[in-house]
Design a protein around this motif. Structure first.
Motif, PDB file in Angstrom:
ATOM      1  N   THR A 110      77.859   9.568   9.205  1.00  0.00           N
ATOM      2  CA  THR A 110      78.517   8.428   9.837  1.00  0.00           C
ATOM      3  C   THR A 110      79.163   8.854  11.147  1.00  0.00           C
ATOM      4  N   ALA A 111      79.574   7.871  11.918  1.00  0.00           N
ATOM      5  CA  ALA A 111      80.298   8.152  13.160  1.00  0.00           C
ATOM      6  C   ALA A 111      81.606   8.892  12.858  1.00  0.00           C
ATOM      7  N   GLU A 112      82.264   8.518  11.764  1.00  0.00           N
ATOM      8  CA  GLU A 112      83.511   9.197  11.384  1.00  0.00           C
ATOM      9  C   GLU A 112      83.249  10.656  11.022  1.00  0.00           C
ATOM     10  N   GLU A 113      82.157  10.913  10.314  1.00  0.00           N
ATOM     11  CA  GLU A 113      81.813  12.290   9.962  1.00  0.00           C
ATOM     12  C   GLU A 113      81.451  13.098  11.204  1.00  0.00           C
ATOM     13  N   LYS A 114      80.767  12.472  12.138  1.00  0.00           N
ATOM     14  CA  LYS A 114      80.428  13.156  13.382  1.00  0.00           C
ATOM     15  C   LYS A 114      81.701  13.512  14.153  1.00  0.00           C
ATOM     16  N   ASN A 115      82.648  12.606  14.189  1.00  0.00           N
ATOM     17  CA  ASN A 115      83.922  12.866  14.854  1.00  0.00           C
ATOM     18  C   ASN A 115      84.683  13.989  14.151  1.00  0.00           C
ATOM     19  N   ALA A 116      84.690  13.974  12.830  1.00  0.00           N
ATOM     20  CA  ALA A 116      85.371  15.018  12.061  1.00  0.00           C
ATOM     21  C   ALA A 116      84.677  16.376  12.265  1.00  0.00           C
ATOM     22  N   MET A 117      83.357  16.371  12.335  1.00  0.00           N
ATOM     23  CA  MET A 117      82.609  17.606  12.595  1.00  0.00           C
ATOM     24  C   MET A 117      82.965  18.139  13.979  1.00  0.00           C
ATOM     25  N   ASN A 118      83.074  17.256  14.949  1.00  0.00           N
ATOM     26  CA  ASN A 118      83.473  17.642  16.303  1.00  0.00           C
ATOM     27  C   ASN A 118      84.842  18.333  16.278  1.00  0.00           C
ATOM     28  N   LYS A 119      85.787  17.731  15.575  1.00  0.00           N
ATOM     29  CA  LYS A 119      87.141  18.300  15.492  1.00  0.00           C
ATOM     30  C   LYS A 119      87.126  19.648  14.779  1.00  0.00           C
ATOM     31  N   ALA A 120      86.378  19.749  13.693  1.00  0.00           N
ATOM     32  CA  ALA A 120      86.313  21.006  12.940  1.00  0.00           C
ATOM     33  C   ALA A 120      85.692  22.120  13.779  1.00  0.00           C
ATOM     34  N   LEU A 121      84.611  21.816  14.467  1.00  0.00           N
ATOM     35  CA  LEU A 121      83.984  22.821  15.325  1.00  0.00           C
ATOM     36  C   LEU A 121      84.895  23.203  16.490  1.00  0.00           C
ATOM     37  N   THR A 122      85.574  22.216  17.073  1.00  0.00           N
ATOM     38  CA  THR A 122      86.505  22.489  18.177  1.00  0.00           C
ATOM     39  C   THR A 122      87.611  23.432  17.720  1.00  0.00           C
TER      40      THR A 122
END
Length: 158
Positions: A110-122
């Motif tokens: 989902t878009a929310e999971e993609k955003n959370a993945m972005n934050k985790a990788l950052t």
């Protein structure tokens, strides 16, 4: 496959990577959601904080238990798989395993999971030496892994 740009060293080159691919093969699904992967492996219990890796693993279709050692390895591998699925619709597990099996899988998110993945990788990119993986990996390699993850993150989250 585009994933080959990242797969094979810091990303996709660990025991956890092989266990993840075995998990995906064992699922016998053409499509699987990121949330199902998180639930099956225990990542969902970490609330998107992958510094430590307690009790991660899965039980295969024959009842055998398999462990994952480092959550951040799983996250970086999943990010690469998600990028491949985003660009090409699916990923060939057989090619990644260098196996004649032609099984492919599409991982949805989902878009929310993609955003959370972005934050985790950052977070990993900014502070790689604070992760439990650092117990086994020298500083220099952790920093190189963080650089690879930044390139991957930029492509996945653009």
């Amino acid at each position: 496959m585009y994933i080959e740009k990242y797969w094979g060293n810091y990303i996709g080159g660990t025991d956890d990577s092989l266990t993840l691919l075995d998990y995906l093969m064992d699922k016998q699904k053409a499509e699987i959601s990121l949330s199902e992967i998180f639930a099956d492996t225990g990542l969902d219990q970490l609330n998107w904080d992958f510094h430590v890796s307690p009790n991660l693993g899965y039980t295969d279709s024959e009842g055998m238990e398999h462990d994952f050692y480092y959550a951040i390895d799983l996250i970086t591998d999943l990010a690469a798989l998600l990028l491949e699925c985003s660009l090409n619709g699916s990923v060939s597990l057989g090619e990644l395993l260098e196996d004649e099996n032609k099984k492919t899988v599409r991982i949805t998110f989902t878009a929310e999971e993609k955003n959370a993945m972005n934050k985790a990788l950052t977070h990993f990119i900014k502070e790689p030496l604070t992760y439990d993986l650092h117990e086994m990996v020298p500083d220099e390699d952790m920093l190189e892994m963080a650089e690879e993850c930044e390139n991957l993150r930029k492509e996945l989250c653009k």
